[in-house]
Design a protein around this motif. Structure first.
Motif, PDB file in Angstrom:
ATOM      1  N   THR A 257      38.933   9.526  48.376  1.00 59.04           N
ATOM      2  CA  THR A 257      39.891  10.047  47.383  1.00 59.04           C
ATOM      3  C   THR A 257      40.440   8.917  46.525  1.00 59.04           C
ATOM      4  O   THR A 257      40.477   9.007  45.288  1.00 59.04           O
ATOM      5  CB  THR A 257      41.085  10.727  48.100  1.00 59.04           C
ATOM      6  OG1 THR A 257      40.576  11.679  49.008  1.00 59.04           O
ATOM      7  CG2 THR A 257      42.032  11.366  47.133  1.00 59.04           C
ATOM      8  N   VAL A 258      40.868   7.857  47.200  1.00 59.80           N
ATOM      9  CA  VAL A 258      41.487   6.744  46.476  1.00 59.80           C
ATOM     10  C   VAL A 258      40.471   6.155  45.493  1.00 59.80           C
ATOM     11  O   VAL A 258      40.775   5.925  44.313  1.00 59.80           O
ATOM     12  CB  VAL A 258      42.014   5.684  47.484  1.00 59.80           C
ATOM     13  CG1 VAL A 258      42.532   4.456  46.765  1.00 59.80           C
ATOM     14  CG2 VAL A 258      43.108   6.286  48.369  1.00 59.80           C
ATOM     15  N   GLN A 259      39.231   5.981  45.947  1.00 60.17           N
ATOM     16  CA  GLN A 259      38.215   5.383  45.058  1.00 60.17           C
ATOM     17  C   GLN A 259      37.880   6.310  43.881  1.00 60.17           C
ATOM     18  O   GLN A 259      37.714   5.856  42.754  1.00 60.17           O
ATOM     19  CB  GLN A 259      36.946   5.056  45.859  1.00 60.17           C
ATOM     20  CG  GLN A 259      37.149   3.887  46.821  1.00 60.17           C
ATOM     21  CD  GLN A 259      36.091   3.823  47.924  1.00 60.17           C
ATOM     22  OE1 GLN A 259      35.006   4.367  47.783  1.00 60.17           O
ATOM     23  NE2 GLN A 259      36.423   3.148  49.019  1.00 60.17           N
ATOM     24  N   ILE A 260      37.804   7.607  44.145  1.00 58.84           N
ATOM     25  CA  ILE A 260      37.495   8.564  43.070  1.00 58.84           C
ATOM     26  C   ILE A 260      38.575   8.490  41.983  1.00 58.84           C
ATOM     27  O   ILE A 260      38.291   8.432  40.790  1.00 58.84           O
ATOM     28  CB  ILE A 260      37.381   9.998  43.643  1.00 58.84           C
ATOM     29  CG1 ILE A 260      36.102  10.121  44.478  1.00 58.84           C
ATOM     30  CG2 ILE A 260      37.411  11.053  42.539  1.00 58.84           C
ATOM     31  CD1 ILE A 260      36.075  11.319  45.429  1.00 58.84           C
ATOM     32  N   LEU A 261      39.828   8.419  42.417  1.00 60.40           N
ATOM     33  CA  LEU A 261      40.915   8.376  41.433  1.00 60.40           C
ATOM     34  C   LEU A 261      40.966   7.032  40.733  1.00 60.40           C
ATOM     35  O   LEU A 261      41.214   6.955  39.528  1.00 60.40           O
ATOM     36  CB  LEU A 261      42.241   8.683  42.111  1.00 60.40           C
ATOM     37  CG  LEU A 261      42.315  10.140  42.566  1.00 60.40           C
ATOM     38  CD1 LEU A 261      43.452  10.351  43.532  1.00 60.40           C
ATOM     39  CD2 LEU A 261      42.475  11.069  41.369  1.00 60.40           C
ATOM     40  N   GLN A 262      40.716   5.967  41.508  1.00 60.61           N
ATOM     41  CA  GLN A 262      40.761   4.642  40.889  1.00 60.61           C
ATOM     42  C   GLN A 262      39.647   4.486  39.845  1.00 60.61           C
ATOM     43  O   GLN A 262      39.781   3.717  38.903  1.00 60.61           O
ATOM     44  CB  GLN A 262      40.688   3.554  41.962  1.00 60.61           C
ATOM     45  CG  GLN A 262      42.024   3.433  42.705  1.00 60.61           C
ATOM     46  CD  GLN A 262      41.990   2.534  43.928  1.00 60.61           C
ATOM     47  OE1 GLN A 262      40.909   2.235  44.447  1.00 60.61           O
ATOM     48  NE2 GLN A 262      43.148   2.124  44.405  1.00 60.61           N
ATOM     49  N   MET A 263      38.544   5.224  39.989  1.00 61.66           N
ATOM     50  CA  MET A 263      37.452   5.203  38.996  1.00 61.66           C
ATOM     51  C   MET A 263      37.835   5.996  37.740  1.00 61.66           C
ATOM     52  O   MET A 263      37.086   6.051  36.779  1.00 61.66           O
ATOM     53  CB  MET A 263      36.189   5.871  39.574  1.00 61.66           C
ATOM     54  CG  MET A 263      35.498   5.082  40.654  1.00 61.66           C
ATOM     55  SD  MET A 263      34.393   3.834  39.996  1.00 61.66           S
ATOM     56  CE  MET A 263      33.104   4.836  39.288  1.00 61.66           C
ATOM     57  N   GLY A 264      38.959   6.696  37.791  1.00 60.47           N
ATOM     58  CA  GLY A 264      39.418   7.456  36.616  1.00 60.47           C
ATOM     59  C   GLY A 264      38.625   8.734  36.381  1.00 60.47           C
ATOM     60  O   GLY A 264      38.579   9.243  35.254  1.00 60.47           O
ATOM     61  N   ILE A 265      38.037   9.299  37.427  1.00 56.50           N
ATOM     62  CA  ILE A 265      37.263  10.547  37.246  1.00 56.50           C
ATOM     63  C   ILE A 265      38.248  11.708  37.060  1.00 56.50           C
ATOM     64  O   ILE A 265      39.162  11.881  37.874  1.00 56.50           O
ATOM     65  CB  ILE A 265      36.344  10.778  38.473  1.00 56.50           C
ATOM     66  CG1 ILE A 265      35.332   9.628  38.526  1.00 56.50           C
ATOM     67  CG2 ILE A 265      35.630  12.131  38.393  1.00 56.50           C
ATOM     68  CD1 ILE A 265      34.640   9.478  39.832  1.00 56.50           C
TER      69      ILE A 265
END
Ligand SMILES: Cc1cc2c(cc1C)N(C[C@H](O)[C@H](O)[C@H](O)COP(=O)(O)OP(=O)(O)OC[C@H]1O[C@@H](n3cnc4c(N)ncnc43)[C@H](O)[C@@H]1O)c1[nH]c(=O)[nH]c(=O)c1N2
Ligand SMILES: CC(=O)C(=O)O
Ligand SMILES: [Mn+2]
Length: 488
Positions: free
Chosen positions: A265-273
Motif C-alpha cells: 500500500t505504502v509503495q503504491i501511494l508513494q508511486m503516485g498511482i
C-alpha cells in the motif's frame, strides 16, 4: 437543567396527545415544555413513548442506551430554529439526530433532554450539474442522493458504507473507502445552513455561495464539519459532486503477512498511482467476510483495490499495482470487471462491521479508528495486532489503508465487564501508539462519548481550552449535545 418553562399550558387536543402526555410525565419532561414543542412541530412530530426514546438513545456502537426525554421531528429550518430557541431558553439539552449510524455514541442522550430527529427534512433543494454541486436538507441520505443524481452522470462519492444522513456525515466529518481518491467531508462541503442554539440561522460560507474556493474570512464551514452536534444543528449542506468514472475495475489479492500488504500500500501511494480505493483486511476479517458474505477468499491478509478512469489508463494502473504487490509476495490476484462482481465485493466490504459482529453472536461493535501518516502504518498495525493477540480478544483489522486509517471491530459482549475492559485497554493503547507516531485517535468516526480523554491527549490542554472557548461562544448555556467531545 429542565428548568420551569413559564410557558402557559395549553389544552391538549386529541387522544394521541393524551397518550403522549402520560408518557411525557414518565419521561420527566415538564408538561408545559412538551406542550410548547408540540405547538412548534405539531403533535404528529413529537413522541415520548419508551420505544421511540429508546430508538433515539443509541447509535450502532456498543455504548449503553441513554434515551432522551422527548423526541421531536423537524420538518423545516423554522421548526429547528424554534425548537433550539425553546431548549436554549429553558436549558434543556438538545441532541441532533441524523440516521443513528454513528459508532461513538454521538446521539446518546447522556443528560436526557430533547432529541431532534432531522430525517423528515429530505428535500434535494438544487443540483447544478454544470458546476458539480448540489444543496440538500439535513435528512437526505447518501444513497437517496446518489439515486437521484444517477441520470446526471454525477455522484457524491463520500461513502461510509452505512446509509447515513448527509448532514450527519458533515457533523462527524465522515469518509470511508473512497477518501483516498475524493477526500473526506471536509474537502467536499462547500457551505452549510446551521441553526445556532439561540435560534439564529447562519450560512457558513454566506447565503447561496457555492464556490470551490474562498479566502473570505474564517472557515466556519470546517468549524461545523466534525462538530458532532455540539455547536449547532446543520439544516442544509451544499456539496461537491464528481463525474461517474468512465470505467471501473476492482481486484483482490492476498499476502503472506500483514507487513507485505501494508508495504505494498505504502509503495503504491508513494508511486503516485491514482487509485480509487485500497482497503486492507487481515486474515480474521477475511474469514469473517467469507462466512457472512458467502465468499471464498483465501484466509490471509488481503487488499481490495478499485481503479477508475478511461479503459487504457485503468489497465496501466492495474498492471503497475499488480507488479508492486507481486514483488511484496502477493498471490491469488482476482479481477472483477463486471458491475455485479464488483458490487458483490464492495457490498462484502461494507458489511464487514456486521460480519465481525457475527463472530460473537449478540455482540455490539467497539470500533477503533486510528489514522497515521502513511509511512507509519506498518508499525501501528503490527503493534496493534500484537496487542490484540496478547489480550486474547477477537479483533479483526480492517483499514482504509490508503489514508493511513484503519479499524479494529471488536465484537463486544457488553454483559462481560472483563472483556469490555480488555478491549478498551487495547483500544486506548492503539490510539496512544497512533498519537506517538504523529497520528490521531479518530480518522473518521469522531470523538462522541468514547474518545473524550483521548482528544484531550491529542490536542493538549491549551488546544482544548481554545476549543472550549469556541464552544461557549456558540453555545454559552451548554445545551448542545452535552457530554460529547469535551472531557468533563
Ligand atoms: C456499517 C457501518 C459502516 C460505517 C459506519 C457505520 C456503520 C453502521 N460509519 C459511521 C457512520 O455512518 C458515520 O459516522 C455517519 O457520518 C453518521 O451519520 P448519521 O446520519 O447516522 O449520524 P448520527 O445520527 O449517528 O449522528 C452522529 C453525530 O452527528 C450529530 N448530528 C447528526 N446529524 C446532525 C445535524 N444535522 N446537525 C448537527 N449534528 C448532527 C449527532 O448529534 C451525533 O453526534 C462510518 N463512518 C465513516 O466515516 N467511515 C466509514 O467507513 C463508516 N462505515
Ligand atoms: C465501520 C467502518 O468504518 C468501516 O467499515 O470502514
Ligand atoms: Mn471506516
Amino acid at each position: 437543567m429542565h428548568g420551569q418553562t413559564g410557558i402557559e399550558p395549553r389544552t391538549l387536543q386529541t387522544q394521541t396527545d393524551d397518550c403522549w402526555l402520560a408518557a411525557a410525565t414518565k419521561s420527566k419532561i415538564p408538561d408545559r415544555f412538551a406542550q410548547a414543542v408540540v405547538d412548534i412541530v405539531g403533535s404528529e412530530n413529537v413522541s415520548t413513548t419508551d420505544a421511540v426514546r429508546e430508538q433515539h438513545g443509541h447509535d450502532e456502537s456498543y455504548h449503553t442506551t441513554s434515551p432522551p426525554d422527548i423526541v421531536a421531528f423537524a420538518e423545516s429550518t423554522e421548526h429547528v430554529s424554534q425548537v433550539a430557541k425553546l431548549c436554549n431558553d429553558h436549558e434543556v439539552p438538545l441532541i441532533p439526530f441524523g440516521s443513528g449510524t454513528g459508532l461513538e455514541g454521538g446521539i446518546n442522550a447522556l443528560k436526557g433532554g430533547l432529541c431532534l430527529d432531522l430525517s423528515k427534512m429530505k428535500k434535494i433543494l438544487s443540483v447544478h450539474p454544470e458546476d458539480f454541486d448540489c444543496t440538500v436538507e439535513a435528512g437526505v441520505t447518501r444513497v437517496t442522493l446518489n439515486n437521484y443524481l444517477r441520470d446526471t452522470g454525477l455522484t457524491f462519492p463520500i461513502d461510509p458504507g452505512a446509509d447515513a444522513s448527509v448532514c450527519g456525515m458533515c457533523a462527524t466529518s465522515a469518509s470511508g473507502t473512497n477518501a483516498v481518491r475524493y477526500g473526506t467531508m471536509r474537502e467536499n462541503v462547500l457551505n452549510m445552513e446551521v441553526v445556532l442554539p439561540d435560534g439564529r440561522v447562519i450560512h457558513t460560507a454566506g447565503k447561496g455561495r457555492r464556490t470551490k474556493k474562498t479566502s473570505a474570512g474564517y472557515n466556519l464551514t470546517n468549524l461545523f464539519v466534525g462538530s458532532e452536534g455540539t455547536l449547532g444543528i446543520i439544516t442544509q449542506a451544499t456539496l461537491r459532486l464528481h463525474g461517474i468514472p468512465e470505467a471501473t475495475i476492482s481486484a483482490v489479492c492476498s499476502f503472506n503477512t500483514i507487513q507485505e500488504a501494508v508495504d505494498s500500500t505504502v509503495q503504491i501511494l508513494q508511486m503516485g498511482i491514482p487509485i480509487a480505493r485500497i482497503e486492507f483486511l487481515d486474515e480474521v476479517s477475511v474469514d469473517a467476510c467469507n462466512r457472512y458474505s458467502k465468499l471464498d477468499m483465501k484466509v490471509a491478509p488481503s487488499l481490495f483495490f478499485e481503479f477508475t478512469g478511461s479503459p487504457d489508463t485503468l489497465d496501466k494502473q492495474a498492471e503497475v499495482v499488480k507488479d508492486i504487490a507481486s514483488m511484496n509476495g502477493a498471490s491469488e490476484f482476482k479481477w472483477a470487471s463486471k458491475p455485479e462482481e464488483r458490487n458483490q465485493l464492495w457490498k462484502a466490504r461494507h458489511d464487514i462491521l456486521y460480519a465481525c459482529m457475527a463472530l460473537n453472536p449478540g455482540s455490539k461493535p467497539y470500533s477503533t479508528d486510528v489514522c497515521v501518516p502513511i509511512s507509519n502504518l506498518p508499525e501501528v498495525i503490527t503493534r496493534s495486532k500484537e496487542a490484540i493477540q496478547k489480550a486474547g480478544v477477537i479483533g479483526p483489522i480492517v483499514g482504509h489503508v490508503g489514508d493511513g486509517n484503519f479499524h479494529v471491530f471488536f465484537p463486544t459482549d457488553r454483559s462481560n465487564p472483563e472483556e469490555v475492559k480488555k478491549i478498551s485497554d487495547v483500544s486506548v493503547y492503539m490510539a496512544q501508539i497512533a498519537m506517538e507516531l504523529d497520528g490521531t485517535c479518530t480518522g473518521e468516526h469522531g470523538i462522541g462519548m468514547g474518545k473524550r480523554g483521548l482528544l484531550q491527549q491529542e490536542i493538549g490542554d491549551e488546544g482544548m481550552e481554545v476549543m472550549k472557548q469556541l464552544k461557549s461562544t456558540f453555545d454559552p448555556k451548554g445545551i448542545m449535545n452535552p457530554g460529547k467531545v469535551f472531557p468533563e
